[in-house]
Design a protein around this motif. Structure first.
Motif, PDB file in Angstrom:
ATOM      1  N   UNK A  12      67.143 -10.592  43.585  1.00 24.79           N
ATOM      2  CA  UNK A  12      67.365 -11.556  42.498  1.00 24.79           C
ATOM      3  C   UNK A  12      66.501 -11.204  41.290  1.00 24.79           C
ATOM      4  N   UNK A  13      66.586  -9.954  40.856  1.00 21.79           N
ATOM      5  CA  UNK A  13      65.757  -9.473  39.764  1.00 21.79           C
ATOM      6  C   UNK A  13      66.106 -10.174  38.455  1.00 21.79           C
ATOM      7  N   UNK A  14      65.089 -10.693  37.781  1.00 25.20           N
ATOM      8  CA  UNK A  14      65.271 -11.363  36.501  1.00 25.20           C
ATOM      9  C   UNK A  14      64.242 -10.821  35.514  1.00 25.20           C
ATOM     10  N   UNK A  15      64.670 -10.574  34.282  1.00 25.76           N
ATOM     11  CA  UNK A  15      63.770 -10.079  33.257  1.00 25.76           C
ATOM     12  C   UNK A  15      63.545 -11.100  32.163  1.00 25.76           C
ATOM     13  N   UNK A  16      62.403 -11.020  31.504  1.00 27.72           N
ATOM     14  CA  UNK A  16      62.123 -11.912  30.381  1.00 27.72           C
ATOM     15  C   UNK A  16      61.271 -11.179  29.354  1.00 27.72           C
ATOM     16  N   UNK A  17      61.339 -11.634  28.107  1.00 22.62           N
ATOM     17  CA  UNK A  17      60.554 -11.064  27.024  1.00 22.62           C
ATOM     18  C   UNK A  17      59.433 -12.023  26.653  1.00 22.62           C
ATOM     19  N   UNK A  18      58.242 -11.488  26.411  1.00 22.73           N
ATOM     20  CA  UNK A  18      57.112 -12.325  26.001  1.00 22.73           C
ATOM     21  C   UNK A  18      56.747 -12.011  24.558  1.00 22.73           C
ATOM     22  N   UNK A  19      55.778 -12.731  24.015  1.00 21.08           N
ATOM     23  CA  UNK A  19      55.347 -12.505  22.645  1.00 21.08           C
ATOM     24  C   UNK A  19      54.756 -11.105  22.490  1.00 21.08           C
ATOM     25  N   UNK A  20      54.885 -10.547  21.298  1.00 20.27           N
ATOM     26  CA  UNK A  20      54.334  -9.238  21.021  1.00 20.27           C
ATOM     27  C   UNK A  20      52.850  -9.313  20.704  1.00 20.27           C
ATOM     28  N   UNK A  21      52.266  -8.143  20.501  1.00 22.07           N
ATOM     29  CA  UNK A  21      50.853  -8.035  20.154  1.00 22.07           C
ATOM     30  C   UNK A  21      50.716  -7.046  19.013  1.00 22.07           C
ATOM     31  N   UNK A  22      50.079  -7.480  17.928  1.00 19.25           N
ATOM     32  CA  UNK A  22      49.796  -6.619  16.784  1.00 19.25           C
ATOM     33  C   UNK A  22      48.280  -6.513  16.656  1.00 19.25           C
ATOM     34  N   UNK A  23      47.783  -5.297  16.504  1.00 18.78           N
ATOM     35  CA  UNK A  23      46.340  -5.087  16.489  1.00 18.78           C
ATOM     36  C   UNK A  23      45.977  -3.956  15.532  1.00 18.78           C
ATOM     37  N   UNK A  24      44.702  -3.919  15.148  1.00 16.08           N
ATOM     38  CA  UNK A  24      44.235  -2.848  14.281  1.00 16.08           C
ATOM     39  C   UNK A  24      42.738  -2.674  14.376  1.00 16.08           C
ATOM     40  N   UNK A  25      42.243  -1.537  13.909  1.00 14.88           N
ATOM     41  CA  UNK A  25      40.817  -1.247  13.973  1.00 14.88           C
ATOM     42  C   UNK A  25      40.365  -1.045  15.404  1.00 14.88           C
ATOM     43  N   UNK A  26      39.182  -1.571  15.710  1.00 13.99           N
ATOM     44  CA  UNK A  26      38.663  -1.535  17.086  1.00 13.99           C
ATOM     45  C   UNK A  26      38.920  -2.898  17.721  1.00 13.99           C
ATOM     46  N   UNK A  27      39.631  -2.890  18.829  1.00 19.79           N
ATOM     47  CA  UNK A  27      40.045  -4.142  19.460  1.00 19.79           C
ATOM     48  C   UNK A  27      40.232  -3.928  20.951  1.00 19.79           C
ATOM     49  N   UNK A  28      40.232  -5.017  21.696  1.00 21.19           N
ATOM     50  CA  UNK A  28      40.487  -4.961  23.137  1.00 21.19           C
ATOM     51  C   UNK A  28      40.925  -6.353  23.582  1.00 21.19           C
ATOM     52  N   UNK A  29      41.930  -6.404  24.443  1.00 18.29           N
ATOM     53  CA  UNK A  29      42.458  -7.664  24.962  1.00 18.29           C
ATOM     54  C   UNK A  29      42.517  -7.564  26.481  1.00 18.29           C
TER      55      UNK A  29
END
Length: 308
Positions: A12-29
């Motif tokens: 029962x495979x289901x896919x979904x899209x989540x919010x994107x991520x925009x980043x710049x410089x030095x960053x980490x999430x």
């Protein structure tokens, strides 16, 4: 029937899209362990992926995509090393303030879009445990191009709010999953195990297709050997070496998976299910089912009945 299609349908495979991520410089999430399977595609820029428990980071370039198959925490980062910010509050704030992608760092050098897949209860045993923790598909491959196209189409469907957009988006996401799995099976089959490893083996693959196409047949090792034009002893040894168990044991396990799926989702009688998957009687299925699962078919059905 193609075994991969067979298993994905069963799960029962289901896919979904989540919010994107925009980043710049030095960053980490820093991201919490995902439920199901997580994927991301780099639409612009470069970044690094680090997954808990894995010694090496994965360098990601524009057009790359990756799939995480374990419920394990991970981090995305760019530029110089810096302390990660937690993803949850970052994405929650973006949803409240502007409804667009989450943003971190300085600038917009990097743009990622992703989502995930959810599965039925048996996904880990049947599929995910047979895969490595990370599947990386580099840019420039047909599979990466298809994944990027599919995600772009999903994004467009949801943004434009077309009729049945959710269903279209779901199916396009599954297309992306299939492309990533195809790429992995074609390029790195040794890192898989079980029946997935068998799909890349010239002796085992024809036998697997036969078992999945006609699970109701009274297969013998000799009959399966004929599908690959090898001897009975070669088939028995190769199947056990690649898949991890003999072909008859595999057939029993697959029949029980089919039976369990129909007990969870349908109202067919146990005798009908037994006939359809190759057992001569309800009692024969009951014996095999209890030996494999520890429950009788009737008890299993009651335990997995939908909550009113």
């Amino acid at each position: 029937m193609d075994p991969l299609e067979n298993v994905l349908s069963l799960l029962e495979t289901r896919g979904y899209l989540s919010s994107g991520l925009v980043a710049g410089g030095s960053w980490a999430v820093a991201f919490d362990p995902p439920e199901g399977v997580k994927f991301n595609t780099v639409r612009r820029g470069r970044c690094r992926l680090a997954v808990d428990g894995l010694p090496d980071e994965v360098d990601l370039a524009e057009g790359d995509c990756f799939l995480l198959t374990r419920p394990t925490a991970f981090r995305l980062a760019g530029g110089e090393p810096t302390t990660p910010v937690p993803a949850g509050p970052l994405f929650a704030a973006a949803a409240v303030t502007h409804g667009g992608p989450a943003r971190t760092g300085e600038g917009a050098d990097v743009d990622l879009i992703g989502g995930g897949f959810t599965f039925g209860a048996r996904a880990r045993a049947l599929l995910l445990d047979a895969l490595p923790p990370v599947l990386h598909v580099p840019a420039g491959t047909p599979e990466a191009a298809t994944a990027l196209w599919a995600i772009g189409q999903v994004d467009a469907e949801l943004r434009q709010d077309r009729p049945a957009a959710g269903l279209v988006a779901e199916h396009l996401a599954v297309v992306m999953l299939i492309q990533v799995l195809r790429r992995h099976l074609a390029t790195d089959p040794r890192s898989t195990s079980g029946w997935l490893a068998g799909l890349g083996d010239p002796v085992v693959a024809p036998a697997l297709r036969a078992l999945h196409t006609h699970p109701d047949r009274a297969w013998t090792v000799a009959a399966l050997a004929r599908t690959a034009a090898v001897s009975r002893s070669t088939m028995a040894a190769r199947f056990r070496d690649v898949v991890g168990r003999g072909p008859v044991d595999y057939l029993t396990g697959w029949r029980i998976e089919l039976a369990a799926d129909r007990l969870r989702r349908g109202a067919d009688t146990i005798s009908v299910i037994a006939r359809d998957i190759g057992y001569g009687s309800e009692s024969a299925l009951s014996v095999a089912f209890k030996r494999v699962t520890g429950q009788s078919p009737a008890s299993y059905r009651r335990a997995h009945a939908p909550t009113p």
